[in-house]
Design an enzyme around this catalytic site. Structure first.
Site, PDB file in Angstrom:
ATOM      1  N   ARG A   1       0.846  -1.189   0.000  1.00 34.59           N
ATOM      2  CA  ARG A   1       0.000   0.000   0.000  1.00 34.59           C
ATOM      3  C   ARG A   1       0.886   1.245   0.000  1.00 34.59           C
ATOM      4  O   ARG A   1       1.956   1.260   0.613  1.00 34.59           O
ATOM      5  CB  ARG A   1      -0.913   0.021   1.232  1.00 34.59           C
TER       6      ARG A   1
ATOM      7  N   HIS B   1      -0.170   0.745 -10.137  1.00 32.97           N
ATOM      8  CA  HIS B   1      -0.957  -0.154  -9.272  1.00 32.97           C
ATOM      9  C   HIS B   1      -1.523  -1.325 -10.073  1.00 32.97           C
ATOM     10  O   HIS B   1      -2.727  -1.619 -10.034  1.00 32.97           O
ATOM     11  CB  HIS B   1      -2.084   0.614  -8.580  1.00 32.97           C
TER      12      HIS B   1
END
Length: 306
Positions: A221, A269
């Protein structure tokens, strides 16, 4: 009773189609066009507006549309007794491990360097590979699979986690043994769950503990990383480079320094992306389980945060 899909940043059409394909009797409403809040029993979430779930008087279950649940737990308005589930998909693990292995081998065999040298028409046979000892932060399902595959490639690997583990085929450290772990490694992969303890875990103090020239891969993250501290560590030579797939703000702003930093590689991502075809059957099963008061699958531990 039915399902609401709340995912402002994602297209939901494939999710709706897959749910209907399994059970066309389920009533589906999609944010922001939700009007019958009282008819919703289950919500599917990805980066929902904080506090929005207070509109649902009959809510019984919250489902993450991915493997992570930190975006849900960040909303303190969600009642503590409301169960939360996540997606478990072998394809997620497969994709994640392959992405990280790509990054590890790229650094190990200096692929980026040779791409640049080709553009410069430069023939340099010196140091064609950098020996690596990979340290994996977080040895759950994803970390364990990655370690097994790195070992199969003959690479040295160590793991670090929150609690003790026994019977492992690699050196493992936990808790206050972080320095011992970092002393072994020159390439760090972050696969930690995001909790209050691990937020900004990759910071100036962490980088100062690393062996000089350590390479960083973060696929967990963006909030694990203190971004300004990474830039400083790279500029000072504490780290040799970084491959980043996740960021505190996504999409990464056009004026962000990561785009142009010569020691940072950026991907949008995409290390591991949820497959609705694999995810929706889990959600539909839990929808029926909650209606029939049956045990849920893939329910998280709210106290642990994963």
């Amino acid at each position: 009773m039915g399902i609401a899909i709340i995912s402002p940043s994602r297209s939901t059409e494939i999710w709706e189609k897959e749910i209907i394909g399994i059970d066309n009797q389920i009533d589906i409403q999609v944010y922001p066009d939700i009007e019958r809040f009282e008819d919703v029993t289950v919500v599917l979430l990805w980066n929902h507006p904080k506090g929005y779930l207070t509109k649902f008087p009959n809510l019984k279950l919250v489902c993450s549309m991915g493997a992570g649940v930190d975006h849900i737990l960040a909303d303190e308005t969600i009642p503590e007794n409301l169960p939360i589930t996540r997606i478990v998909d072998p394809k997620l693990t497969f994709s994640m491990s392959n992405f990280v292995i790509m990054g590890v081998l790229n650094y190990h065999r200096q692929w980026t360097r040779y791409q640049m040298q080709q553009l410069e028409r430069k023939w340099d046979m010196s140091k064609p590979e950098i020996p690596v000892h990979v340290g994996v932060l977080g040895v759950g399902e994803l970390g364990g699979d990655l370690i097994n595959k790195l070992q199969a490639l003959g690479l040295e690997v160590s793991g670090y986690g929150n609690s003790p583990k026994n019977g492992l085929s690699y050196s493992y450290y936990y808790g206050d043994q972080l320095q011992d772990f970092l002393n072994q490694c020159n390439l760090i992969v972050c696969l930690l769950p995001l909790t209050s303890h691990t937020t900004k875990f990759l910071n100036k103090a962490f980088f100062q503990k690393c062996k000089a020239g350590t390479y960083l891969i973060n696929v967990a993250r963006g909030k694990h990383l203190e971004e300004k501290d990474l830039v400083e560590a790279l500029d000072k030579g504490l780290l040799s480079g970084a491959l980043l797939d996740v960021f505190s703000e996504e999409p990464l702003p056009e004026d962000h320094p990561f785009w142009s930093h010569e020691k940072i590689q950026v991907t949008p991502h995409i290390a591991s992306v949820t497959n609705p075809k694999a995810a929706v059957p889990q959600i539909v099963k839990n929808y029926h389980n909650i209606l029939n008061q049956q045990p849920l699958i893939n329910q998280i531990d709210r106290k642990r945060g994963y």
